[in-house]
Design a protein around this motif. Structure first.
Motif, short mmCIF file in Angstrom:
data_model
loop_
_atom_site.label_atom_id
_atom_site.label_comp_id
_atom_site.label_asym_id
_atom_site.label_seq_id
_atom_site.Cartn_x
_atom_site.Cartn_y
_atom_site.Cartn_z
N VAL A 229 -2.34 -3.62 -3.48
CA VAL A 229 -1.21 -4.02 -2.64
C VAL A 229 -1.30 -5.52 -2.44
N TYR A 230 -0.16 -6.20 -2.63
CA TYR A 230 -0.05 -7.63 -2.36
C TYR A 230 0.87 -7.82 -1.16
N VAL A 231 0.45 -8.70 -0.23
CA VAL A 231 1.30 -9.08 0.90
C VAL A 231 1.33 -10.60 0.94
N LEU B 256 8.44 -12.48 -4.29
CA LEU B 256 8.05 -12.09 -2.95
C LEU B 256 7.92 -13.32 -2.08
N LEU C 268 5.80 -12.23 4.16
CA LEU C 268 5.74 -10.86 4.68
C LEU C 268 6.36 -9.82 3.77
N ASP C 269 6.78 -10.22 2.55
CA ASP C 269 7.16 -9.24 1.53
C ASP C 269 5.88 -8.69 0.91
N SER C 270 5.95 -7.46 0.42
CA SER C 270 4.78 -6.84 -0.19
C SER C 270 5.19 -5.97 -1.36
N CYS C 271 4.22 -5.62 -2.18
CA CYS C 271 4.46 -4.69 -3.28
C CYS C 271 3.17 -3.93 -3.56
N THR C 272 3.34 -2.76 -4.16
CA THR C 272 2.23 -1.96 -4.64
C THR C 272 2.28 -1.98 -6.16
N MET D 148 -1.78 -15.06 -0.01
CA MET D 148 -1.47 -13.65 -0.18
C MET D 148 -2.67 -12.78 0.18
#
Length: 116
Positions: free
Chosen positions: A59-61, A78, A81-85, A104
């Motif tokens: 997970v990246y934030v 991103l 405060l956007d994130s992705c898995t 990040m």
């Protein structure tokens, strides 16, 4: 509860990364998290990682700046405060195309066989 101070975070080298300083915030210590570790990555402009994949999800934030994530040929930018898995075995590349540092959080499970 295990408290770690930012001032005590230790740098680590991540394979296939460039233009980045990674700091381990939590993980790989007695009393720490049992399932995953948490890093803080600071990517310079032009810095990034990959393209590659890993056998585990991550997970990246994004905390500050912006990061372009390229997965399955699709680019997603991103911002704060956007994130992705990123799924296990998913081919991904990340690139800081902005002219400022991207900070990040990275949350990754421990490798197989790790005993905490």
């Amino acid at each position: 509860m295990l408290t770690r101070r930012f001032a005590d975070a230790k740098p680590y080298d991540a394979p296939n990364h460039r233009g980045v300083v990674g700091l381990r915030l939590q993980g790989f210590e007695p009393g720490g998290p049992r399932n995953q570790w948490v890093g803080l990555s600071q990517f310079l402009p032009g810095g990034g990682a990959g393209p590659d994949s890993t056998p585990f999800e991550k997970v990246y934030v994004v905390l500050d700046g912006e990061m372009t994530v390229i997965a399955d040929g699709v680019e997603t930018v991103l911002g704060p405060l956007d994130s992705c898995t990123v799924a296990p075995h998913e081919l991904r590349e990340i690139v800081n195309r902005a002219n400022r540092v991207c900070t990040m959080l990275v949350i990754i499970p421990y490798p197989p066989g790790h005993i905490s």
